[in-house]
Design a protein around this motif. Structure first.
Motif, PDB file in Angstrom:
ATOM      1  N   TRP A  53       0.758  -1.202  -0.074  1.00 41.74           N
ATOM      2  CA  TRP A  53      -0.056  -0.078  -0.083  1.00 41.74           C
ATOM      3  C   TRP A  53       0.766   1.380   0.001  1.00 41.74           C
ATOM      4  O   TRP A  53       1.903   1.398   0.470  1.00 41.74           O
ATOM      5  N   THR A  54       0.114   2.423  -0.425  1.00 46.92           N
ATOM      6  CA  THR A  54       0.945   3.647  -0.422  1.00 46.92           C
ATOM      7  C   THR A  54       0.116   4.501   0.441  1.00 46.92           C
ATOM      8  O   THR A  54      -0.969   4.714   0.371  1.00 46.92           O
ATOM      9  N   GLU A  55       0.974   5.322   1.299  1.00 47.39           N
ATOM     10  CA  GLU A  55       0.456   6.448   1.869  1.00 47.39           C
ATOM     11  C   GLU A  55       0.664   7.718   1.690  1.00 47.39           C
ATOM     12  O   GLU A  55       1.966   7.835   1.100  1.00 47.39           O
ATOM     13  N   THR A  56      -0.128   8.591   1.430  1.00 41.78           N
ATOM     14  CA  THR A  56       0.125  10.064   1.008  1.00 41.78           C
ATOM     15  C   THR A  56      -0.054  10.867   2.354  1.00 41.78           C
ATOM     16  O   THR A  56      -0.852  10.874   2.967  1.00 41.78           O
ATOM     17  N   GLN A  57       1.153  11.933   2.254  1.00 38.49           N
ATOM     18  CA  GLN A  57       0.942  12.949   3.371  1.00 38.49           C
ATOM     19  C   GLN A  57       1.374  14.191   2.777  1.00 38.49           C
ATOM     20  O   GLN A  57       2.274  14.503   1.999  1.00 38.49           O
ATOM     21  N   THR A  58       0.640  15.200   3.138  1.00 41.72           N
ATOM     22  CA  THR A  58       0.719  16.626   2.919  1.00 41.72           C
ATOM     23  C   THR A  58       0.990  17.299   3.879  1.00 41.72           C
ATOM     24  O   THR A  58       0.345  17.485   5.008  1.00 41.72           O
ATOM     25  N   ASN A  59       2.407  18.194   3.709  1.00 40.65           N
ATOM     26  CA  ASN A  59       2.768  19.083   5.005  1.00 40.65           C
ATOM     27  C   ASN A  59       2.248  20.143   4.840  1.00 40.65           C
ATOM     28  O   ASN A  59       1.502  20.647   3.943  1.00 40.65           O
ATOM     29  N   SER A  60       2.382  21.218   6.052  1.00 40.02           N
ATOM     30  CA  SER A  60       1.795  22.289   6.057  1.00 40.02           C
ATOM     31  C   SER A  60       2.052  23.485   4.699  1.00 40.02           C
ATOM     32  O   SER A  60       1.399  24.283   4.687  1.00 40.02           O
ATOM     33  N   SER A  61       3.148  23.070   4.377  1.00 36.41           N
ATOM     34  CA  SER A  61       3.397  23.856   3.139  1.00 36.41           C
ATOM     35  C   SER A  61       2.891  23.662   1.834  1.00 36.41           C
ATOM     36  O   SER A  61       3.007  24.095   0.577  1.00 36.41           O
ATOM     37  N   GLY A  62       2.315  22.490   1.811  1.00 31.93           N
ATOM     38  CA  GLY A  62       1.417  21.763   0.615  1.00 31.93           C
ATOM     39  C   GLY A  62       2.109  20.832  -0.081  1.00 31.93           C
ATOM     40  O   GLY A  62       2.074  20.133  -1.316  1.00 31.93           O
ATOM     41  N   ASP A  63       3.514  20.692   0.177  1.00 30.89           N
ATOM     42  CA  ASP A  63       4.433  19.525  -0.464  1.00 30.89           C
ATOM     43  C   ASP A  63       3.837  18.132  -0.130  1.00 30.89           C
ATOM     44  O   ASP A  63       3.295  17.783   1.025  1.00 30.89           O
ATOM     45  N   THR A  64       3.638  17.430  -1.158  1.00 30.35           N
ATOM     46  CA  THR A  64       3.131  15.972  -0.865  1.00 30.35           C
ATOM     47  C   THR A  64       4.223  14.885  -0.796  1.00 30.35           C
ATOM     48  O   THR A  64       4.803  14.961  -1.951  1.00 30.35           O
ATOM     49  N   THR A  65       4.170  13.926  -0.151  1.00 34.27           N
ATOM     50  CA  THR A  65       5.255  12.843   0.021  1.00 34.27           C
ATOM     51  C   THR A  65       4.217  11.608  -0.148  1.00 34.27           C
ATOM     52  O   THR A  65       3.172  11.575   0.294  1.00 34.27           O
ATOM     53  N   TYR A  66       4.964  10.665  -0.678  1.00 37.16           N
ATOM     54  CA  TYR A  66       4.457   9.293  -0.691  1.00 37.16           C
ATOM     55  C   TYR A  66       5.257   8.312  -0.217  1.00 37.16           C
ATOM     56  O   TYR A  66       6.394   8.191  -0.521  1.00 37.16           O
ATOM     57  N   GLU A  67       4.558   7.118   0.598  1.00 36.26           N
ATOM     58  CA  GLU A  67       5.476   6.169   1.378  1.00 36.26           C
ATOM     59  C   GLU A  67       4.828   4.841   0.883  1.00 36.26           C
ATOM     60  O   GLU A  67       3.796   4.651   1.159  1.00 36.26           O
ATOM     61  N   ASP A  68       5.836   4.093   0.336  1.00 35.63           N
ATOM     62  CA  ASP A  68       5.314   2.777  -0.062  1.00 35.63           C
ATOM     63  C   ASP A  68       5.815   1.767   1.000  1.00 35.63           C
ATOM     64  O   ASP A  68       6.790   2.035   1.672  1.00 35.63           O
ATOM     65  N   TYR A  69       4.763   0.684   1.454  1.00 39.69           N
ATOM     66  CA  TYR A  69       4.947  -0.181   2.194  1.00 39.69           C
ATOM     67  C   TYR A  69       4.770  -1.612   1.831  1.00 39.69           C
ATOM     68  O   TYR A  69       3.633  -1.467   0.893  1.00 39.69           O
TER      69      TYR A  69
END
Length: 88
Positions: A53-69
């Protein structure tokens, strides 16, 4: 000497999803175009699971990161002769 035309397993549950303790029924189909010498036919059964699965996170400045597990687990592996020296 003959050649192998087909070798497959037909399961009564074609979805291939099974629960713990469930009986699995099917048949082994072997098609030859002529006689063939063989010592044994055996089947190897494996119970395993794969997950991803992949989790998506958006930080307070609007940058999105994707983490694969992902993970895999082997529950069992068993070989069973069905014809020949070890089978019937």
């Amino acid at each position: 000497m003959g050649t192998l035309r087909a070798f497959y397993i037909e399961l009564q549950n074609p979805e291939g999803i099974f629960s713990a303790g469930q009986i699995i029924n099917g048949r082994l189909v072997v098609e030859l175009d002529a006689e063939m010498n063989m010592r044994e036919i055996s089947l190897t059964f494996k119970g395993l699971a794969d997950v991803h699965w992949t989790e998506t996170q958006t930080n307070s400045s609007g940058d999105t990161t994707y983490e694969d597990y992902s993970a895999s687990e082997m529950y069992f592996e068993h070989s069973q002769p069905v014809f020949g020296e070890g089978g019937s």
